[in-house]
Design an enzyme around this catalytic site. Sequence first.
Site, mmCIF file in Angstrom:
data_model
loop_
_atom_site.group_PDB
_atom_site.id
_atom_site.type_symbol
_atom_site.label_atom_id
_atom_site.label_comp_id
_atom_site.label_asym_id
_atom_site.label_seq_id
_atom_site.Cartn_x
_atom_site.Cartn_y
_atom_site.Cartn_z
ATOM 1 N N TYR A 184 0.839 -1.200 0.000
ATOM 2 C CA TYR A 184 0.000 0.000 0.000
ATOM 3 C C TYR A 184 0.872 1.247 0.000
ATOM 4 C CZ TYR A 184 0.967 0.481 5.040
ATOM 5 O OH TYR A 184 1.586 0.643 6.263
ATOM 6 N N CYS A 185 0.312 2.335 -0.518
ATOM 7 C CA CYS A 185 0.978 3.629 -0.514
ATOM 8 C C CYS A 185 -0.104 4.705 -0.592
ATOM 9 C CB CYS A 185 1.978 3.745 -1.667
ATOM 10 S SG CYS A 185 1.245 3.450 -3.302
ATOM 11 N N THR A 186 0.271 5.946 -0.787
ATOM 12 C CA THR A 186 -0.683 7.038 -0.681
ATOM 13 C C THR A 186 -1.838 6.910 -1.669
ATOM 14 O OG1 THR A 186 1.126 8.488 0.010
ATOM 15 C CG2 THR A 186 -0.947 9.549 -0.623
#
Length: 297
Positions: A184-186
């Site tokens: 996951y990331c922004t």
Amino acid sequence: MAINKVILYYCFTPISDPDTVRLWQRDLCELLNLTGRILISEHGINGTLGGEMNALKKYVRKTKAYPGFNQIDFKWSQGTGKDFPKLTIRVRDEVVSFGAPNELKVDDDGIVGGGIHLSPTQVHELVEARGDEVVFFDGRNAYEARVGKFRDAIVPDVETTRDFVKEFDSGKYDHLKDKPIVTYCTGGIRCEVLSSVMKSRGFKEVYQLAGGIVRYGEQFGDDGLWDGSLYIFDNRMSMDFSERTKVIGRCDDCGIPTKDFYNRHELQGRKLALLCSDCATATNATKPNTGDDEIVG
């Protein structure tokens, strides 16, 4: 009264002439009085822009008319009108600087060989089905996770996205190669590349959170598996998903809860510091200038 917004977006698609796209995007943004940052490469586009809502709507409509950009998922958030100091549009070897441009393969459907996209609901279903076997893997810089992350997530000790390749090649995470991993990331772009890098190094079951933390927060807020605030790359620095958002960060100097990052003099140690307002004042720290930061999402 003008309503100001910020948009975050990316698209992986072959671009035969990045310089021509750069000139077109510059002219379009200047015409609409938008500020922010856009990176373009032969692999696609990555941008975050701020401005008046109707101007941004025109930008979205014009950009989606370009072949290959019609499926871009634009993520909207509240803006201030002063979120970016200027407009910067550049052509780079990579739209996300993992330092491995030759590894990345892109076709009209996006990145070739990346992880399986899961919606926020599908992530919950995976956790319900597989329990503690599921590993959340943070695809951001380590300092971003100091103010918010998925519960019990692995947060690699990286200062930039370029550090990930070295981390994987070190063998540090080889014990995870048979586990279901949710990256996951922004906004999703870093996981597009990260999941591809992981799969090419033998990680067998790799997923990525579609739309990133932004989309997850829109759906579940603070009632899901996420704790804290979301670090963002504009002058707001962070955003909360509800009025009940936990403050999980701790001041580097005194240890009290805070979610605010500051720049302080290099002689005082790490330049980007997590500080409470009192310690920031005591050390003459200033709010970071995000104008020249690389775009990430």
